[in-house]
Design an enzyme around this catalytic site. Structure first.
Site, short mmCIF file in Angstrom:
data_model
loop_
_atom_site.label_atom_id
_atom_site.label_comp_id
_atom_site.label_asym_id
_atom_site.label_seq_id
_atom_site.Cartn_x
_atom_site.Cartn_y
_atom_site.Cartn_z
N LYS A 264 0.87 -1.19 0.00
CA LYS A 264 0.00 0.00 0.00
C LYS A 264 0.89 1.23 0.00
CE LYS A 264 -4.38 1.23 0.21
NZ LYS A 264 -5.57 0.57 -0.32
N ASP B 8 -7.03 4.50 -4.53
CA ASP B 8 -7.70 4.36 -3.24
C ASP B 8 -8.31 5.73 -2.98
OD1 ASP B 8 -7.84 2.42 -0.70
OD2 ASP B 8 -7.44 4.40 0.11
P1 NDP Z 1 -12.90 8.01 -2.88
O1 NDP Z 1 -11.84 9.00 -2.66
O2 NDP Z 1 -13.42 7.80 -4.25
O3 NDP Z 1 -14.15 8.32 -1.93
C1 NDP Z 1 -14.02 8.37 -0.55
C2 NDP Z 1 -15.34 8.77 0.05
O4 NDP Z 1 -15.26 8.63 1.47
C3 NDP Z 1 -15.70 10.22 -0.21
O5 NDP Z 1 -17.07 10.37 -0.24
C4 NDP Z 1 -15.08 10.91 1.01
O6 NDP Z 1 -15.67 12.16 1.31
C5 NDP Z 1 -15.38 9.92 2.10
N1 NDP Z 1 -14.34 10.05 3.15
C6 NDP Z 1 -13.01 9.94 2.99
N2 NDP Z 1 -12.37 10.16 4.15
C7 NDP Z 1 -13.34 10.42 5.04
C8 NDP Z 1 -13.32 10.72 6.42
N3 NDP Z 1 -12.18 10.80 7.11
N4 NDP Z 1 -14.52 10.90 7.03
C9 NDP Z 1 -15.68 10.81 6.34
N5 NDP Z 1 -15.74 10.53 5.01
C10 NDP Z 1 -14.61 10.33 4.39
O7 NDP Z 1 -12.33 6.64 -2.27
P2 NDP Z 1 -12.80 5.16 -2.53
O8 NDP Z 1 -14.26 5.10 -2.74
O9 NDP Z 1 -11.90 4.56 -3.52
O10 NDP Z 1 -12.44 4.47 -1.11
C11 NDP Z 1 -13.36 4.40 -0.03
C12 NDP Z 1 -12.93 3.28 0.92
O11 NDP Z 1 -12.92 2.03 0.21
C13 NDP Z 1 -11.53 3.43 1.53
O12 NDP Z 1 -11.53 2.88 2.82
C14 NDP Z 1 -10.68 2.55 0.62
O13 NDP Z 1 -9.51 2.09 1.27
C15 NDP Z 1 -11.65 1.40 0.36
N6 NDP Z 1 -11.36 0.60 -0.83
C16 NDP Z 1 -11.29 1.17 -2.07
C17 NDP Z 1 -11.05 0.37 -3.17
C18 NDP Z 1 -11.07 0.92 -4.56
O14 NDP Z 1 -11.01 0.10 -5.50
N7 NDP Z 1 -11.17 2.21 -4.77
C19 NDP Z 1 -10.78 -1.07 -3.02
C20 NDP Z 1 -10.96 -1.57 -1.69
C21 NDP Z 1 -11.21 -0.75 -0.63
P3 NDP Z 1 -14.91 13.51 0.93
O15 NDP Z 1 -15.07 13.67 -0.55
O16 NDP Z 1 -15.60 14.56 1.72
O17 NDP Z 1 -13.47 13.33 1.34
#
Ligand code: NDP
Length: 447
Positions: free
Chosen positions: A128, A168
């Site tokens: 990572k 991510d």
């Molecule tokens: P994105 O950046 O596309 O979206 C993240 C979302 O989560 C946004 O809506 C963001 O809001 C919100 N968010 C992020 N940090 C916080 C926080 N501290 N408190 C509240 N809301 C938060 O990321 P992903 O959708 O790719 O990832 C989301 C999760 O899924 C993570 O945990 C990631 O590790 C996991 N994941 C992702 C994969 C992938 O293929 N993308 C694969 C496996 C797991 P805002 O815009 O306001 O920051």
């Protein structure tokens, strides 16, 4: 007894050595908790130091990322890549760009990734990376300059058969494109060094949708085990990023009603069902806040307490934002409102106390390393297509993704039963993921 003592000693050493990395210690604790019956059956794992070795990354790289902002001011961020475990394949795992990123966060994510990647059945090790850079509010040119600088250092440590990063939080198609361009420019290599690439330069169909779709395929199997389906169920999804949006899309396709989504500022509650087209445009095109949704859908409620989303009554809750977003109080609120299934799209979104609440109250619980493995599995399919110089159709990749998620469900569920944890997918996924890596490490000697 001996197994219990070994695990307690390893946990104590991890907590002591990494005392300023609470998320990492939490992730190690959550896996080790399940391993006692495994070590009892395989004392050789303990004798050969598998537990001691698996909690220590093979390599940790920290580097300076200097870049110029639009005012020509020098900005400096910190870059990370943790190459955690390569027993079963090249390191594989995403890059996170978020101000909260530090070494402990990257280590927790890298550790989880080892077992998740193993569960997919594909030959990928765990890694990572990321940076404390915040893409929010930056211009495209600033993001490009940052990504180029980040890759100018990272390129030395990665490669199609060495380490293959992906996206991510904060890293989507735009960032992957800029990083890929810079890697190619520096190395003159056109190779599958990153996944999540655009379709015009080696990306795989379904990769964008994969984590969200995979989560829903996994929940479908959980529901099936109780004779249920998505049809008519109400679903609450936190986040509105890549994982959340495509989980919502597939859940709606299967007849569920998604009634709430969020971002780090707040959540929307649309009892008539969230209009995903609006959400997608706001988040993917306008890169705006979820609150804007209420400008177009006036009957929808908005709250600026993003944690309050877990107080909404629903059948299925899918945390898809970030780590530790469901604490004990949120879990109790979900249980009180009769939640049937909780499945983790984000990594480690439930605290250990919350997980206990779900398990003790017989809520069906899908842990992240199993439920969100669809993203990395499809990344591995992208790697295969890159090395073959061939592309599968959307339907072909989607069918493979679905099959992989079904296999992960059955493998986790069968393993839980075999080791005395029937119905506990947390233990099943931890043990099944661990076993393959442990056997490979045993075969490869003390390295
Ligand atoms: P994105 O950046 O596309 O979206 C993240 C979302 O989560 C946004 O809506 C963001 O809001 C919100 N968010 C992020 N940090 C916080 C926080 N501290 N408190 C509240 N809301 C938060 O990321 P992903 O959708 O790719 O990832 C989301 C999760 O899924 C993570 O945990 C990631 O590790 C996991 N994941 C992702 C994969 C992938 O293929 N993308 C694969 C496996 C797991 P805002 O815009 O306001 O920051």
């Amino acid at each position: 007894m001996e197994a219990k003592r070994t695990i307690a000693r390893v946990l104590e050493e991890v907590a002591e050595k990494n005392s300023n990395e609470p998320e990492f210690s939490q992730a190690v604790f959550e896996v080790m908790e399940s391993l006692e019956p495994v070590i009892e059956r395989h004392p050789d794992f303990a004798e050969e130091g598998i537990l001691d070795r698996i909690v220590e990354p093979e390599r940790q790289i920290i580097f300076r990322v200097p870049w110029l902002d639009d005012q020509n001011q020098v900005q400096v961020n910190r870059g990370f890549r943790v190459q955690f475990n390569s027993a079963i394949g090249p390191y594989k795992g995403g890059l996170r760009f978020h101000p909260s990123v530090n070494l402990g966060i990257i280590k927790f994510l890298g550790f989880e990734q080892i077992f998740k990647n193993s569960l997919t059945g594909l030959p990928i090790g765990g890694g990572k990376g990321g940076s404390d850079f915040d893409p929010k509010g930056k211009s495209d040119m600033e993001v490009m300059r940052f990504c180029q600088s980040f890759m100018t250092e990272l390129y030395r440590y990665i490669g199609a058969d060495v380490d293959v990063p992906a996206g991510d939080i904060g890293v989507g198609g735009r960032e992957i494109g800029y990083m890929y361009g810079q890697y190619k420019r520096i190395t003159s290599l056109y190779e599958g060094v990153l996944t999540g690439k655009g379709l015009t330069y080696g990306g795989s169909l379904v990769r964008t949708e994969a984590t969200g779709y995979g989560l829903i395929y996994f929940v479908e199997e959980m529901l099936k085990s109780k004779g249920e389906t998505f049809a008519g169920k109400t679903v609450v999804i936190s986040g509105s990023g890549n994982v959340a949006i495509y989980a919502a899309q597939k859940a709606q396709e299967l007849g569920a009603k998604v009634i709430a989504m969020s971002d780090s500022n707040g959540f929307i509650h649309d009892p008539f069902g969230v209009k995903l087209d609006t959400c997608k445009r706001i988040k993917e095109v306008e890169r705006a806040r979820i609150k804007r949704y209420t400008d177009e859908h006036v009957l929808c409620n908005y709250s600026d307490d993003y944690k309050g989303i877990w107080n909404i009554k629903c059948d299925i809750a899918l945390p898809c934002a970030t780590q530790n977003e469901i604490d004990e109080a949120a879990a109790l609120a979900l249980v009180k409102n009769g939640v049937m299934v909780v499945a983790e799209g984000a990594n480690m979104p439930s605290t250990p106390e919350a997980v206990k609440v779900f398990l003790n109250n017989k809520v069906m619980f899908g842990p992240a390393k199993a439920a969100n493995a669809g993203g990395v599995a499809t990344s591995a399919l992208e790697m295969s297509q890159n090395s073959m110089g061939y592309s599968w159709t959307f339907e072909e990749v989607d069918a493979k993704l679905k099959q992989i998620m079904q296999n992960i469900y059955y493998n986790s569920s069968r393993t839980a039963k075999e080791y005395g944890f029937e119905g506990n997918l947390v233990a099943g996924a931890n043990i099944a993921g661990f076993l393959k890596v442990a056997y490979a490490m045993m075969a490869q000697g003390i390295v």
